[in-house]
Design a protein around this motif. Structure first.
Motif, mmCIF file in Angstrom:
data_model
loop_
_atom_site.group_PDB
_atom_site.id
_atom_site.type_symbol
_atom_site.label_atom_id
_atom_site.label_comp_id
_atom_site.label_asym_id
_atom_site.label_seq_id
_atom_site.Cartn_x
_atom_site.Cartn_y
_atom_site.Cartn_z
ATOM 1 N N LEU A 108 0.811 -1.225 0.000
ATOM 2 C CA LEU A 108 0.000 0.000 0.000
ATOM 3 C C LEU A 108 0.842 1.272 0.000
ATOM 4 C CD1 LEU A 108 -2.865 -0.914 2.498
ATOM 5 C CD2 LEU A 108 -2.982 -0.823 -0.002
ATOM 6 N N LYS A 109 2.018 1.223 0.592
ATOM 7 C CA LYS A 109 2.827 2.435 0.705
ATOM 8 C C LYS A 109 3.339 2.920 -0.654
ATOM 9 C CE LYS A 109 7.470 1.375 0.467
ATOM 10 N NZ LYS A 109 8.185 2.034 -0.585
ATOM 11 N N GLN A 110 3.285 2.073 -1.663
ATOM 12 C CA GLN A 110 3.751 2.474 -2.994
ATOM 13 C C GLN A 110 2.910 3.610 -3.565
ATOM 14 O OE1 GLN A 110 3.909 -0.985 -5.458
ATOM 15 N NE2 GLN A 110 5.352 -2.036 -4.139
ATOM 16 N N ASN A 111 1.628 3.624 -3.238
ATOM 17 C CA ASN A 111 0.729 4.658 -3.741
ATOM 18 C C ASN A 111 -0.301 4.938 -2.648
ATOM 19 O OD1 ASN A 111 -0.521 6.457 -5.452
ATOM 20 N ND2 ASN A 111 -1.655 4.887 -6.559
ATOM 21 N N PHE A 112 0.181 5.475 -1.511
ATOM 22 C CA PHE A 112 -0.697 5.649 -0.358
ATOM 23 C C PHE A 112 -1.604 6.855 -0.560
ATOM 24 C CE2 PHE A 112 -1.913 6.516 4.042
ATOM 25 C CZ PHE A 112 -2.347 5.257 4.386
ATOM 26 N N ASP A 113 -2.897 6.572 -0.642
ATOM 27 C CA ASP A 113 -3.903 7.608 -0.797
ATOM 28 C C ASP A 113 -5.115 7.210 0.050
ATOM 29 O OD1 ASP A 113 -4.950 5.481 -2.239
ATOM 30 O OD2 ASP A 113 -4.946 6.508 -4.165
ATOM 31 N N PHE A 114 -6.247 7.875 -0.165
ATOM 32 C CA PHE A 114 -7.435 7.586 0.623
ATOM 33 C C PHE A 114 -7.890 6.134 0.434
ATOM 34 C CE2 PHE A 114 -12.044 7.535 1.366
ATOM 35 C CZ PHE A 114 -12.057 7.963 2.680
#
Length: 184
Positions: A108-114
């Motif tokens: 998830l940290k690769q593209n952490f958004d809402f």
């Protein structure tokens, strides 16, 4: 209150890990992801081992002596005490139960958004869902001894499923880190 404390503690730990891993340069994070993936595969192999030889050798289960102490503390505890116990147990268990969570966090940290944040909420809800089910079963009158007997009968299969899941997550994390798989 106990279940809520477990969920909130894991969620906060997950956010902290995301902040930590996001601060690491991408070139280093790839190697960390590969190492973590290998550790998760190893954890899966330990769970798989427990399918055949539960209680023999090292295991990811909480120490039975610690589990017994926690059970004794919980017998006559207030709501604030239960919240503290939930947070404490979560902190103690995290190294043993955190392998799939770590894989999810690194993904998830690769593209952490809402959306990633909501996926963390869903993961944490699924994580405490067995506790919610046990609570519901107890509330509708099922005896705790029957629930414990079901757990003991099915423990090998739960270990097998957890092992296969961890092995799959670990390899997926390794393949994502080295660029073999790309979801973005």
């Amino acid at each position: 209150s106990y279940i809520g404390a477990v969920m909130v503690t894991y969620f906060i730990a997950g956010l902290g890990l995301i902040v930590f891993f996001t601060a690491i340069p991408q070139s280093i994070a790839e190697y960390i992801s590969i190492i973590v993936g290998a550790i998760i595969v190893f954890a899966g192999l330990l769970e798989f081992k427990d399918f055949y030889w539960y209680g023999q050798g090292f295991s990811l289960a909480i120490d039975p002596k610690m589990a017994k102490k926690i059970h004794e503390y919980a017998k006559n505890m207030s709501i604030p005490g239960m919240i503290f116990l939930g947070a404490f147990v979560s902190a103690v268990e995290l190294p043993c139960t955190g392998a799939p969570y770590l894989a999810i966090i690194l993904f998830l940290k690769q593209n952490f958004d809402f959306t990633a944040l909501m996926l963390m909420v869903v993961y944490n809800f699924v994580f405490v869902l067995p506790l919610i089910i046990i609570l519901f079963l107890a509330l509708i009158g099922m005896k705790i001894t029957d629930i414990k007997m079901w757990k003991e009968r099915n423990r090998p299969y739960m270990r097998l499923l957890a092992g296969l899941l961890l092995i799959g997550l670990g390899w997926m994390l390794i393949f994502i880190a080295n660029g073999t798989i790309n979801f973005w």
